[in-house]
Scaffold this motif. Structure first.
Motif, PDB file in Angstrom:
ATOM      1  N   LYS A 208       0.819  -1.210   0.000  1.00 30.32           N
ATOM      2  CA  LYS A 208       0.000   0.000   0.000  1.00 30.32           C
ATOM      3  C   LYS A 208       0.858   1.267   0.000  1.00 30.32           C
ATOM      4  O   LYS A 208       0.332   2.363  -0.166  1.00 30.32           O
ATOM      5  N   ILE A 209       2.159   1.127   0.204  1.00 30.20           N
ATOM      6  CA  ILE A 209       3.088   2.237  -0.025  1.00 30.20           C
ATOM      7  C   ILE A 209       3.610   2.052  -1.438  1.00 30.20           C
ATOM      8  O   ILE A 209       4.424   1.168  -1.714  1.00 30.20           O
ATOM      9  N   SER A 210       3.110   2.872  -2.338  1.00 30.56           N
ATOM     10  CA  SER A 210       3.322   2.646  -3.758  1.00 30.56           C
ATOM     11  C   SER A 210       4.032   3.838  -4.402  1.00 30.56           C
ATOM     12  O   SER A 210       4.614   4.673  -3.706  1.00 30.56           O
ATOM     13  N   VAL A 211       3.964   3.922  -5.725  1.00 28.93           N
ATOM     14  CA  VAL A 211       4.722   4.933  -6.472  1.00 28.93           C
ATOM     15  C   VAL A 211       3.793   5.785  -7.316  1.00 28.93           C
ATOM     16  O   VAL A 211       2.938   5.265  -8.047  1.00 28.93           O
ATOM     17  N   ASN A 212       3.955   7.101  -7.200  1.00 27.89           N
ATOM     18  CA  ASN A 212       3.425   8.019  -8.199  1.00 27.89           C
ATOM     19  C   ASN A 212       4.557   8.302  -9.186  1.00 27.89           C
ATOM     20  O   ASN A 212       5.626   8.774  -8.791  1.00 27.89           O
ATOM     21  N   TYR A 213       4.325   7.984 -10.462  1.00 32.47           N
ATOM     22  CA  TYR A 213       5.354   8.225 -11.478  1.00 32.47           C
ATOM     23  C   TYR A 213       4.994   9.469 -12.271  1.00 32.47           C
ATOM     24  O   TYR A 213       3.937   9.536 -12.901  1.00 32.47           O
ATOM     25  N   ASP A 214       5.851  10.466 -12.212  1.00 32.75           N
ATOM     26  CA  ASP A 214       5.659  11.714 -12.937  1.00 32.75           C
ATOM     27  C   ASP A 214       6.607  11.714 -14.133  1.00 32.75           C
ATOM     28  O   ASP A 214       7.825  11.816 -13.977  1.00 32.75           O
ATOM     29  N   VAL A 215       6.048  11.588 -15.323  1.00 33.53           N
ATOM     30  CA  VAL A 215       6.856  11.448 -16.535  1.00 33.53           C
ATOM     31  C   VAL A 215       7.773  12.648 -16.729  1.00 33.53           C
ATOM     32  O   VAL A 215       8.966  12.501 -17.033  1.00 33.53           O
ATOM     33  N   GLY A 216       7.231  13.842 -16.531  1.00 33.40           N
ATOM     34  CA  GLY A 216       8.014  15.053 -16.759  1.00 33.40           C
ATOM     35  C   GLY A 216       9.100  15.269 -15.730  1.00 33.40           C
ATOM     36  O   GLY A 216      10.223  15.659 -16.068  1.00 33.40           O
ATOM     37  N   ASN A 217       8.787  15.022 -14.461  1.00 36.54           N
ATOM     38  CA  ASN A 217       9.789  15.224 -13.415  1.00 36.54           C
ATOM     39  C   ASN A 217      10.960  14.270 -13.582  1.00 36.54           C
ATOM     40  O   ASN A 217      12.120  14.654 -13.377  1.00 36.54           O
ATOM     41  N   SER A 218      10.668  13.020 -13.940  1.00 41.36           N
ATOM     42  CA  SER A 218      11.745  12.064 -14.170  1.00 41.36           C
ATOM     43  C   SER A 218      12.606  12.489 -15.353  1.00 41.36           C
ATOM     44  O   SER A 218      13.834  12.368 -15.315  1.00 41.36           O
ATOM     45  N   ALA A 219      11.954  12.999 -16.401  1.00 45.83           N
ATOM     46  CA  ALA A 219      12.697  13.465 -17.568  1.00 45.83           C
ATOM     47  C   ALA A 219      13.597  14.645 -17.214  1.00 45.83           C
ATOM     48  O   ALA A 219      14.737  14.734 -17.670  1.00 45.83           O
ATOM     49  N   ALA A 220      13.079  15.576 -16.404  1.00 47.18           N
ATOM     50  CA  ALA A 220      13.863  16.746 -16.004  1.00 47.18           C
ATOM     51  C   ALA A 220      15.087  16.349 -15.188  1.00 47.18           C
ATOM     52  O   ALA A 220      16.126  17.013 -15.244  1.00 47.18           O
ATOM     53  N   LEU A 221      14.975  15.268 -14.431  1.00 47.01           N
ATOM     54  CA  LEU A 221      16.095  14.789 -13.617  1.00 47.01           C
ATOM     55  C   LEU A 221      17.083  13.957 -14.426  1.00 47.01           C
ATOM     56  O   LEU A 221      18.136  13.572 -13.911  1.00 47.01           O
ATOM     57  N   GLY A 222      16.742  13.652 -15.671  1.00 45.72           N
ATOM     58  CA  GLY A 222      17.636  12.878 -16.526  1.00 45.72           C
ATOM     59  C   GLY A 222      17.584  11.384 -16.276  1.00 45.72           C
ATOM     60  O   GLY A 222      18.484  10.648 -16.698  1.00 45.72           O
ATOM     61  N   PHE A 223      16.525  10.912 -15.604  1.00 47.39           N
ATOM     62  CA  PHE A 223      16.402   9.481 -15.330  1.00 47.39           C
ATOM     63  C   PHE A 223      15.979   8.731 -16.597  1.00 47.39           C
ATOM     64  O   PHE A 223      15.256   9.265 -17.439  1.00 47.39           O
ATOM     65  N   ASN A 224      16.391   7.472 -16.678  1.00 49.18           N
ATOM     66  CA  ASN A 224      16.018   6.608 -17.791  1.00 49.18           C
ATOM     67  C   ASN A 224      14.734   5.868 -17.411  1.00 49.18           C
ATOM     68  O   ASN A 224      14.722   5.133 -16.430  1.00 49.18           O
ATOM     69  N   PRO A 225      13.640   6.041 -18.186  1.00 52.21           N
ATOM     70  CA  PRO A 225      12.375   5.402 -17.795  1.00 52.21           C
ATOM     71  C   PRO A 225      12.452   3.879 -17.739  1.00 52.21           C
ATOM     72  O   PRO A 225      11.751   3.252 -16.940  1.00 52.21           O
ATOM     73  N   ILE A 226      13.309   3.286 -18.547  1.00 53.34           N
ATOM     74  CA  ILE A 226      13.455   1.827 -18.497  1.00 53.34           C
ATOM     75  C   ILE A 226      14.052   1.410 -17.159  1.00 53.34           C
ATOM     76  O   ILE A 226      13.577   0.458 -16.508  1.00 53.34           O
ATOM     77  N   ASP A 227      15.094   2.125 -16.719  1.00 55.37           N
ATOM     78  CA  ASP A 227      15.691   1.830 -15.411  1.00 55.37           C
ATOM     79  C   ASP A 227      14.671   1.985 -14.293  1.00 55.37           C
ATOM     80  O   ASP A 227      14.614   1.167 -13.365  1.00 55.37           O
ATOM     81  N   GLU A 228      13.866   3.033 -14.374  1.00 58.28           N
ATOM     82  CA  GLU A 228      12.876   3.295 -13.331  1.00 58.28           C
ATOM     83  C   GLU A 228      11.813   2.203 -13.291  1.00 58.28           C
ATOM     84  O   GLU A 228      11.484   1.665 -12.223  1.00 58.28           O
ATOM     85  N   LEU A 229      11.268   1.863 -14.449  1.00 59.16           N
ATOM     86  CA  LEU A 229      10.192   0.885 -14.473  1.00 59.16           C
ATOM     87  C   LEU A 229      10.687  -0.513 -14.143  1.00 59.16           C
ATOM     88  O   LEU A 229       9.940  -1.315 -13.566  1.00 59.16           O
ATOM     89  N   GLU A 230      11.919  -0.803 -14.469  1.00 63.62           N
ATOM     90  CA  GLU A 230      12.467  -2.104 -14.089  1.00 63.62           C
ATOM     91  C   GLU A 230      12.703  -2.178 -12.584  1.00 63.62           C
ATOM     92  O   GLU A 230      12.594  -3.251 -11.982  1.00 63.62           O
ATOM     93  N   ALA A 231      12.992  -1.035 -11.963  1.00 61.86           N
ATOM     94  CA  ALA A 231      13.260  -1.014 -10.519  1.00 61.86           C
ATOM     95  C   ALA A 231      11.972  -1.122  -9.703  1.00 61.86           C
ATOM     96  O   ALA A 231      11.913  -1.852  -8.712  1.00 61.86           O
ATOM     97  N   TYR A 232      10.933  -0.379 -10.112  1.00 68.64           N
ATOM     98  CA  TYR A 232       9.724  -0.335  -9.275  1.00 68.64           C
ATOM     99  C   TYR A 232       8.440  -0.215 -10.084  1.00 68.64           C
ATOM    100  O   TYR A 232       7.387   0.166  -9.541  1.00 68.64           O
ATOM    101  N   GLY A 233       8.478  -0.587 -11.345  1.00 67.52           N
ATOM    102  CA  GLY A 233       7.295  -0.431 -12.198  1.00 67.52           C
ATOM    103  C   GLY A 233       6.066  -1.137 -11.682  1.00 67.52           C
ATOM    104  O   GLY A 233       4.932  -0.647 -11.831  1.00 67.52           O
ATOM    105  N   ASN A 234       6.252  -2.269 -11.022  1.00 68.58           N
ATOM    106  CA  ASN A 234       5.106  -3.016 -10.483  1.00 68.58           C
ATOM    107  C   ASN A 234       4.495  -2.363  -9.249  1.00 68.58           C
ATOM    108  O   ASN A 234       3.448  -2.792  -8.769  1.00 68.58           O
ATOM    109  N   ARG A 235       5.140  -1.308  -8.751  1.00 72.88           N
ATOM    110  CA  ARG A 235       4.616  -0.596  -7.570  1.00 72.88           C
ATOM    111  C   ARG A 235       3.929   0.715  -7.960  1.00 72.88           C
ATOM    112  O   ARG A 235       3.409   1.419  -7.094  1.00 72.88           O
ATOM    113  N   ILE A 236       3.894   1.058  -9.243  1.00 73.13           N
ATOM    114  CA  ILE A 236       3.274   2.306  -9.687  1.00 73.13           C
ATOM    115  C   ILE A 236       1.757   2.163  -9.665  1.00 73.13           C
ATOM    116  O   ILE A 236       1.203   1.233 -10.246  1.00 73.13           O
TER     117      ILE A 236
END
Length: 283
Positions: free
Chosen positions: A184-212
């Motif tokens: 029940k402690i899950s993830v809000n994924y903000d596409v724009g904020n992650s992009a601004a930080l230079g994160f790779n969406p594949i890395d992010e979703l592989e790390a915690y995509g099932n918790r979004i």
């Protein structure tokens, strides 16, 4: 929402279809929030993500029974529901504040919000840990975990996600989630904020995509501010292809760039994101 577009709930961050409230980029439009439901209905949107601000919080309809009743009534009339909340209150008054009085008050506000959210059928409360509420070091993370853990039995009882929005890199975010031992402690994924930080969406979703459990649709320039969808650093095609593999079923909330009035620029971006979904997510 047209089934050829997306089967998931698709909605809008509160206020994006209305003129700015007191000139603020994102805020609960206190005097005229009701008007947005009918506009959302005409646009074919399913839901509105309500905002709980720090300013005038006690007057927010989320925190009193009359307000809850009014939200339910308008939802019943329009078919546009409130299933998620963006709790910006906790950016100004973080749960993990070093000021004990602020921390205690914020825990009380969150508990009240959870109990009222159950009356609305809320699925997610987005808890922002960014900007002034960012988890900058291990001590802050530990403090955050210590104050949120006692609330977990309540969120599990009410079946409401506390959806964390952070600026942590993927592995650090995953490690934080694991400290709670609750889905029940899950993830809000903000596409724009992650992009601004230079994160790779594949890395992010592989790390915690099932918790979004809640997604904000936004575009931002690298290390910069919000821009019209498609003009920033967000790679929607890669993101949507990877997301589809995860069989995500939660809401998509338009938190895209806005101008002073909101509606025309929103409709332009809604049309653009529909094309992206139809190309990379639905087909």
């Amino acid at each position: 929402m047209n089934e050829s577009f997306v089967e998931n709930n698709f909605g809008v961050m509160q206020g994006r279809l209305l003129p700015k409230y007191k000139g603020r980029y994102q805020a609960h439009p206190k005097e005229y929030w009701q008007k947005e439901f009918e506009i959302a209905k005409k646009l074919g949107l399913d839901c509105i993500e309500f905002i709980l601000d720090y300013n005038d919080a006690e007057q927010n309809p989320l925190l009193n029974q009359n307000g809850i009743d009014e939200i339910l009534s308008i939802s019943g009339e329009t078919g546009v529901v409130v299933k998620t909340i963006c709790a910006d209150y906790f950016m100004e008054a973080p749960l993990h504040s070093n000021n004990l009085n602020i921390s205690i008050k914020s825990q009380q506000v969150l508990t009240n919000l959870l109990n009222n959210s159950a009356l609305l059928g809320i699925t997610d409360i987005v808890l922002p840990c960014v900007d002034q509420s960012s988890l900058n070091d291990e001590a802050q993370k530990a403090h955050f975990v210590s104050v949120l853990k006692p609330i977990i039995p309540l969120v599990e009882e009410l079946d409401i996600n506390i959806s964390l929005e952070t600026d942590l890199p993927p592995i650090s975010f995953k490690e934080l989630l694991e400290k709670f031992n609750s889905d029940k402690i899950s993830v809000n994924y903000d596409v724009g904020n992650s992009a601004a930080l230079g994160f790779n969406p594949i890395d992010e979703l592989e790390a915690y995509g099932n918790r979004i459990t809640d997604i904000h649709i936004k575009d931002r320039a690298l290390y910069g501010g919000p821009v019209i969808l498609g003009n920033g650093n967000a790679n929607f095609s890669i993101f949507l292809k990877k997301l589809k593999e995860l069989n995500y079923k939660g809401p998509f909330i338009m938190q895209a760039y806005r101008d002073d009035e909101g509606l025309i620029v929103f409709e332009q971006q809604l049309s653009w994101i529909k094309e992206q979904f139809n190309s990379f997510y639905v087909n």
